[in-house]
Design an enzyme around this catalytic site. Sequence first.
Site, mmCIF file in Angstrom:
data_model
loop_
_atom_site.group_PDB
_atom_site.id
_atom_site.type_symbol
_atom_site.label_atom_id
_atom_site.label_comp_id
_atom_site.label_asym_id
_atom_site.label_seq_id
_atom_site.Cartn_x
_atom_site.Cartn_y
_atom_site.Cartn_z
ATOM 1 N N LYS A 1 -80.935 -41.461 -16.935
ATOM 2 C CA LYS A 1 -80.987 -42.554 -17.920
ATOM 3 C C LYS A 1 -80.370 -43.824 -17.332
ATOM 4 C CE LYS A 1 -78.572 -40.226 -21.027
ATOM 5 N NZ LYS A 1 -78.330 -38.979 -20.268
ATOM 6 N N ARG B 1 -77.299 -40.504 -30.342
ATOM 7 C CA ARG B 1 -77.126 -39.169 -29.791
ATOM 8 C C ARG B 1 -77.017 -38.101 -30.861
ATOM 9 N NH1 ARG B 1 -74.730 -40.420 -24.554
ATOM 10 N NH2 ARG B 1 -74.230 -38.492 -23.514
ATOM 11 N N ARG C 1 -73.090 -36.718 -8.304
ATOM 12 C CA ARG C 1 -73.053 -38.167 -8.596
ATOM 13 C C ARG C 1 -71.739 -38.784 -8.113
ATOM 14 N NH1 ARG C 1 -74.410 -39.648 -14.447
ATOM 15 N NH2 ARG C 1 -72.904 -37.996 -14.823
ATOM 16 N N ARG D 1 -66.938 -39.025 -11.672
ATOM 17 C CA ARG D 1 -66.546 -39.111 -13.079
ATOM 18 C C ARG D 1 -65.748 -37.882 -13.470
ATOM 19 N NH1 ARG D 1 -71.845 -40.881 -16.477
ATOM 20 N NH2 ARG D 1 -71.138 -39.158 -17.789
ATOM 21 N N ARG E 1 -71.199 -30.484 -21.942
ATOM 22 C CA ARG E 1 -72.029 -31.660 -22.304
ATOM 23 C C ARG E 1 -73.466 -31.222 -22.565
ATOM 24 N NH1 ARG E 1 -70.982 -34.812 -17.124
ATOM 25 N NH2 ARG E 1 -72.686 -36.168 -17.762
HETATM 26 P P1 AP5 Z 1 -77.765 -40.857 -13.954
HETATM 27 O O1 AP5 Z 1 -78.802 -41.912 -13.973
HETATM 28 O O2 AP5 Z 1 -76.341 -41.267 -13.795
HETATM 29 O O3 AP5 Z 1 -77.983 -39.880 -15.202
HETATM 30 P P2 AP5 Z 1 -77.689 -40.113 -16.749
HETATM 31 O O4 AP5 Z 1 -78.869 -39.592 -17.500
HETATM 32 O O5 AP5 Z 1 -77.263 -41.500 -17.008
HETATM 33 O O6 AP5 Z 1 -76.511 -39.072 -16.922
HETATM 34 P P3 AP5 Z 1 -75.098 -39.212 -17.669
HETATM 35 O O7 AP5 Z 1 -74.272 -38.093 -17.140
HETATM 36 O O8 AP5 Z 1 -74.571 -40.601 -17.582
HETATM 37 O O9 AP5 Z 1 -75.525 -38.905 -19.115
HETATM 38 P P4 AP5 Z 1 -74.608 -38.492 -20.275
HETATM 39 O O10 AP5 Z 1 -75.502 -38.702 -21.418
HETATM 40 O O11 AP5 Z 1 -74.022 -37.147 -20.120
HETATM 41 O O12 AP5 Z 1 -73.344 -39.488 -20.125
HETATM 42 P P5 AP5 Z 1 -72.942 -40.848 -20.852
HETATM 43 O O13 AP5 Z 1 -72.271 -41.698 -19.888
HETATM 44 O O14 AP5 Z 1 -74.065 -41.389 -21.638
HETATM 45 O O15 AP5 Z 1 -78.157 -39.835 -12.767
HETATM 46 C C1 AP5 Z 1 -77.302 -38.747 -12.437
HETATM 47 C C2 AP5 Z 1 -77.274 -38.570 -10.915
HETATM 48 O O16 AP5 Z 1 -78.584 -38.178 -10.473
HETATM 49 C C3 AP5 Z 1 -76.927 -39.841 -10.132
HETATM 50 O O17 AP5 Z 1 -76.180 -39.483 -9.009
HETATM 51 C C4 AP5 Z 1 -78.308 -40.413 -9.716
HETATM 52 O O18 AP5 Z 1 -78.227 -41.114 -8.498
HETATM 53 C C5 AP5 Z 1 -79.135 -39.140 -9.570
HETATM 54 N N1 AP5 Z 1 -80.530 -39.322 -9.981
HETATM 55 C C6 AP5 Z 1 -80.984 -39.940 -11.105
HETATM 56 N N2 AP5 Z 1 -82.329 -39.852 -11.193
HETATM 57 C C7 AP5 Z 1 -82.731 -39.136 -10.105
HETATM 58 C C8 AP5 Z 1 -84.006 -38.699 -9.637
HETATM 59 N N3 AP5 Z 1 -85.137 -38.980 -10.321
HETATM 60 N N4 AP5 Z 1 -84.050 -37.976 -8.485
HETATM 61 C C9 AP5 Z 1 -82.912 -37.689 -7.796
HETATM 62 N N5 AP5 Z 1 -81.661 -38.074 -8.190
HETATM 63 C C10 AP5 Z 1 -81.586 -38.793 -9.340
HETATM 64 O O19 AP5 Z 1 -71.868 -40.296 -21.902
HETATM 65 C C11 AP5 Z 1 -70.643 -39.787 -21.467
HETATM 66 C C12 AP5 Z 1 -69.812 -39.342 -22.653
HETATM 67 O O20 AP5 Z 1 -69.518 -40.470 -23.505
HETATM 68 C C13 AP5 Z 1 -70.472 -38.309 -23.584
HETATM 69 O O21 AP5 Z 1 -70.321 -36.994 -23.104
HETATM 70 C C14 AP5 Z 1 -69.698 -38.570 -24.880
HETATM 71 O O22 AP5 Z 1 -68.433 -37.996 -24.817
HETATM 72 C C15 AP5 Z 1 -69.538 -40.085 -24.872
HETATM 73 N N6 AP5 Z 1 -70.659 -40.762 -25.540
HETATM 74 C C16 AP5 Z 1 -71.567 -41.588 -24.971
HETATM 75 N N7 AP5 Z 1 -72.457 -42.017 -25.865
HETATM 76 C C17 AP5 Z 1 -72.118 -41.434 -27.043
HETATM 77 C C18 AP5 Z 1 -72.698 -41.465 -28.346
HETATM 78 N N8 AP5 Z 1 -73.808 -42.174 -28.618
HETATM 79 N N9 AP5 Z 1 -72.079 -40.753 -29.307
HETATM 80 C C19 AP5 Z 1 -70.965 -40.046 -29.069
HETATM 81 N N10 AP5 Z 1 -70.381 -39.954 -27.862
HETATM 82 C C20 AP5 Z 1 -70.958 -40.648 -26.851
HETATM 83 MG MG MG Z 2 -75.480 -42.395 -17.634
#
Ligand code: AP5
Ligand code: MG
Length: 216
Positions: free
Chosen positions: A13, A88, A127, A160, A171
Amino acid sequence: MILILLGPPGAGKGTQAALISEKYNIPHISTGDIFRQNIKNKTKLGLEAEGYIHNGLLVPDELTIKIIEERLNEKDCRNGYLLDGFPRTVFQAESLKKYYLGIKEHIDLVFFLEVNLDLVIKRNTGRRICSCCGRCYHVYFTPPKHKDKCDTCGGCLIQRKDDTESVILERLSVYLEQTMPLVDYYVKAKILYKLCGDEEITKVFENMCKIIDNCN
Ligand code: AP5
Ligand code: MG
């Protein structure tokens, strides 16, 4: 143009959002990034959110909705934006719907990045993030030129805190239980586009751009 990116942890994402934001010149709004910035700066919000995030749980809806509405009311959001990681839960999606009804806006597209669940662990554990500029790398898929150094600014690459295997599994389970229902929710609203997130970054991006360009 208002876009939403849905998908499991590590679906790509954030990676796709950065590319879309640059190409279409719209802000990339990631609730995860907002929380992490607040944790880094030790703000009240950061202190409240930290325990949930580091344990792989969702931050409570009320708090998350409040910060997102504040962000969406900022000037740079007037011509659209891309939401990454929000909504979410169905409750968050309903709140967003009410918010848009109030300001006569609507969501244009919701992208659901589907990935093989085995990849979730590999993508997240590998990552690395630049501690200075936030650029994202992956030790296997997109490594930096020099180990643990950012190609763009030379900053140190860090992992992270929620990218340990046990927290990733938590997660993922939270995602399956609380976020997956949004797929049906947006299918019913006829705005959901499913994409294969297993493909290479450039291929996923190309597929997304085609859909966005067709919608304009
Ligand atoms: P990356 O692009 O970083 O993946 P991502 O989908 O953004 O993964 P996240 O771990 O950030 O998602 P998440 O939803 O768990 O975390 P968030 O920060 O939103 O890619 C991952 C890796 O793969 C990278 O190294 C990249 O280079 C590689 N990659 C990507 N695409 C690739 C491809 N096609 N091929 C090969 N490699 C690839 O949330 C974190 C925390 O915040 C949550 O757990 C929660 O506690 C809180 N939070 C956030 N939003 C909310 C909400 N709306 N409500 C409540 N709590 C929330
Ligand atoms: Mg992310």
